[in-house]
Design a protein around this motif. Structure first.
Motif, short mmCIF file in Angstrom:
data_model
loop_
_atom_site.label_atom_id
_atom_site.label_comp_id
_atom_site.label_asym_id
_atom_site.label_seq_id
_atom_site.Cartn_x
_atom_site.Cartn_y
_atom_site.Cartn_z
N ARG A 77 0.84 -1.19 0.00
CA ARG A 77 0.00 0.00 0.00
C ARG A 77 0.88 1.24 0.00
NH1 ARG A 77 -2.51 3.90 3.17
NH2 ARG A 77 -4.65 4.38 2.55
N GLU A 78 0.44 2.24 -0.74
CA GLU A 78 1.15 3.51 -0.78
C GLU A 78 0.16 4.63 -0.48
OE1 GLU A 78 3.61 5.04 -4.34
OE2 GLU A 78 4.89 3.69 -3.18
N GLY A 79 0.23 5.18 0.73
CA GLY A 79 -0.67 6.25 1.12
C GLY A 79 -0.04 7.61 0.91
N LYS A 80 -0.66 8.64 1.50
CA LYS A 80 -0.16 10.01 1.34
C LYS A 80 1.21 10.19 1.99
CE LYS A 80 -4.72 12.20 1.02
NZ LYS A 80 -5.65 13.19 1.63
N ALA A 81 1.45 9.48 3.09
CA ALA A 81 2.72 9.65 3.80
C ALA A 81 3.46 8.34 4.05
CB ALA A 81 2.48 10.35 5.14
N VAL A 82 2.75 7.21 4.01
CA VAL A 82 3.35 5.93 4.41
C VAL A 82 3.29 4.92 3.27
CG1 VAL A 82 3.18 3.97 6.00
CG2 VAL A 82 2.81 6.31 6.84
N SER A 83 4.39 4.21 3.07
CA SER A 83 4.46 3.09 2.12
C SER A 83 4.65 1.80 2.90
CB SER A 83 5.63 3.27 1.15
OG SER A 83 5.47 4.41 0.35
N GLN A 84 3.78 0.83 2.64
CA GLN A 84 3.89 -0.49 3.24
C GLN A 84 4.44 -1.46 2.20
OE1 GLN A 84 3.49 -0.91 6.33
NE2 GLN A 84 1.97 0.52 7.13
N MET A 85 5.58 -2.09 2.51
CA MET A 85 6.30 -2.87 1.52
C MET A 85 6.52 -4.30 1.99
SD MET A 85 6.84 -0.37 -0.66
CE MET A 85 8.04 -1.08 -1.78
N LEU A 86 6.70 -5.20 1.03
CA LEU A 86 7.01 -6.60 1.33
C LEU A 86 8.19 -7.02 0.46
CD1 LEU A 86 6.16 -9.26 2.79
CD2 LEU A 86 4.83 -9.79 0.74
N GLY A 87 9.19 -7.61 1.08
CA GLY A 87 10.34 -8.11 0.34
C GLY A 87 10.61 -9.56 0.67
N LYS A 88 11.13 -10.29 -0.31
CA LYS A 88 11.46 -11.70 -0.12
C LYS A 88 12.84 -11.99 -0.70
CE LYS A 88 6.62 -13.16 -0.81
NZ LYS A 88 5.72 -13.98 -1.65
N ALA A 89 13.55 -12.89 -0.04
CA ALA A 89 14.77 -13.47 -0.59
C ALA A 89 14.42 -14.90 -1.00
CB ALA A 89 15.89 -13.47 0.43
N PRO A 108 3.83 17.06 11.02
CA PRO A 108 3.76 17.90 12.23
C PRO A 108 3.08 17.13 13.37
CG PRO A 108 2.98 19.10 10.29
CD PRO A 108 3.10 17.68 9.88
N SER A 109 3.61 17.32 14.59
CA SER A 109 3.03 16.65 15.75
C SER A 109 3.38 17.43 17.01
CB SER A 109 3.57 15.22 15.87
OG SER A 109 3.09 14.60 17.05
N VAL A 110 2.43 17.44 17.95
CA VAL A 110 2.67 18.11 19.23
C VAL A 110 3.38 17.18 20.21
CG1 VAL A 110 0.68 19.62 18.95
CG2 VAL A 110 0.40 17.42 20.13
N VAL A 111 3.53 15.90 19.82
CA VAL A 111 4.14 14.91 20.71
C VAL A 111 5.65 14.86 20.46
CG1 VAL A 111 4.22 12.49 21.41
CG2 VAL A 111 2.04 13.53 20.76
N THR A 112 6.42 15.12 21.49
CA THR A 112 7.88 15.01 21.42
C THR A 112 8.37 14.40 22.74
OG1 THR A 112 8.09 16.96 19.99
CG2 THR A 112 10.07 16.21 21.14
N VAL A 113 8.95 13.23 22.66
CA VAL A 113 9.47 12.54 23.84
C VAL A 113 10.92 12.16 23.55
CG1 VAL A 113 9.21 10.57 25.39
CG2 VAL A 113 7.19 11.60 24.34
N SER A 114 11.81 12.49 24.47
CA SER A 114 13.22 12.21 24.26
C SER A 114 13.48 10.71 24.21
CB SER A 114 14.06 12.85 25.37
OG SER A 114 13.67 12.36 26.64
N SER A 115 14.55 10.32 23.55
CA SER A 115 14.89 8.92 23.37
C SER A 115 15.39 8.29 24.67
CB SER A 115 15.99 8.78 22.31
OG SER A 115 15.56 9.28 21.07
N ILE A 116 15.32 6.98 24.72
CA ILE A 116 15.87 6.23 25.84
C ILE A 116 17.38 6.49 25.89
CG2 ILE A 116 16.28 3.91 26.75
CD1 ILE A 116 13.76 3.04 25.22
N PRO A 117 17.93 6.86 27.05
CA PRO A 117 19.37 7.17 27.12
C PRO A 117 20.22 5.92 26.95
CG PRO A 117 18.40 7.20 29.31
CD PRO A 117 17.25 7.06 28.36
N ALA A 118 21.42 6.12 26.49
CA ALA A 118 22.36 5.00 26.35
C ALA A 118 22.76 4.48 27.72
CB ALA A 118 23.60 5.46 25.58
#
Length: 265
Positions: A77-89, A108-118
């Motif tokens: 599926r290929e939407g306005k912002a997201v592509s869903q893909m399938l690959g095979k070997a 754009p999003s109002v949600v911003t959460v910092s990453s898990i620290p190392a």
């Protein structure tokens, strides 16, 4: 062939790629390379501006070395912002690995959460390196450098839930920019954390693997050491469930990983 040469082979001849035994992991091809090659085949079919957000990989069977492998890609599926893909070997008419990928443009999003620290880790120069030893360590480890800083080496009867340290490519002489394909190899270079619980060598491998990427990818080269930490969440009946993270040398989160692994002991 180096990692870079094998990735380029996927673009040049996606229906006929041959992996040499130098990239072996037991009787199969190193899983991180398998995943990286399928990813590259998929990425070539995705519109620009849609970086990979998540990949889900199932290792159906061992990819044989010195045997041609073909890479097949389908747009689910290929939407306005997201592509869903399938690959095979596919090898000798049989599927050896499947990858479902989600690629999405930023929004754009109002949600911003910092990453898990190392996690805290000893400096790379103070950590024990896993050397490449012919007929002892997996063949692919000649191309990837790992330095242990947490938990035990495989088959050392170490009961720790954690395993980790530093990792980087050591095959390519050029300072290539790190991409998601490189991150796949760096994360999967580490043995299943459950193997440190064993007293003697026994086979172990990834069954399924889900990995998510923090975008944009940090500005790194293939000569930079990255920090890896894995945690065993549960293990029984020959299966282990392991979560892991990969960080840049400066502590930026690069990828979040989860694997179901099999252990034959």
């Amino acid at each position: 062939m180096t990692f870079a040469e094998l990735i380029q082979a996927v673009h040049n001849r996606p229906q006929h790629v041959v992996v040499p035994p130098l990239w072996g992991q037991g009787r199969a091809t190193f899983g991180g390379l398998v995943a990286a090659m399928i990813y590259e085949a998929i990425r070539a079919k995705v519109p620009t501006g849609r970086p990979v957000r998540s990949l889900s990989i199932t290792f159906v069977g061992p990819m044989q070395m010195n045997e041609p492998v073909a890479f097949e890609v389908e747009v689910l599926r290929e939407g306005k912002a997201v592509s869903q893909m399938l690959g095979k070997a596919v090898q000798q008419g049989a599927v050896v690995a499947i990858m479902q990928g989600s690629f999405g443009a930023s929004r754009p999003s109002v949600v911003t959460v910092s990453s898990i620290p190392a996690p805290a880790m000893k400096p790379v120069e103070e950590c024990q390196e896993l050397p490449y030893i012919k007929d002892v360590t997996p063949e692919f480890t000649r191309f990837l450098a790992m330095r242990w800083g947490l938990g035990g080496l495989p088959f050392t009867n170490n009961p720790s839930r954690e395993m980790g340290g530093w990792v980087r490519l050591r095959s390519d002489v050029s300072h290539d920019k790190v991409t998601e394909a490189h991150l796949l190899a760096l994360v999967d270079a580490w043995p299943p954390a459950v193997l440190s619980h064993l007293k003697a060598p026994a086979p172990g491998s990834s069954l399924t693997w889900t990995i998510e990427f923090v975008q944009p990818v940090a500005n790194l080269t293939t000569h930079d050491w990255c920090l890896y930490e894995a945690k065993i969440e549960h293990a029984r009946d020959g299966y282990g469930h392991v979560s892991a993270g990969l960080w840049s040398p400066s502590g930026e989160l690069l990828a979040i990983s989860r694997q179901t692994v099999t252990v034959f002991a």
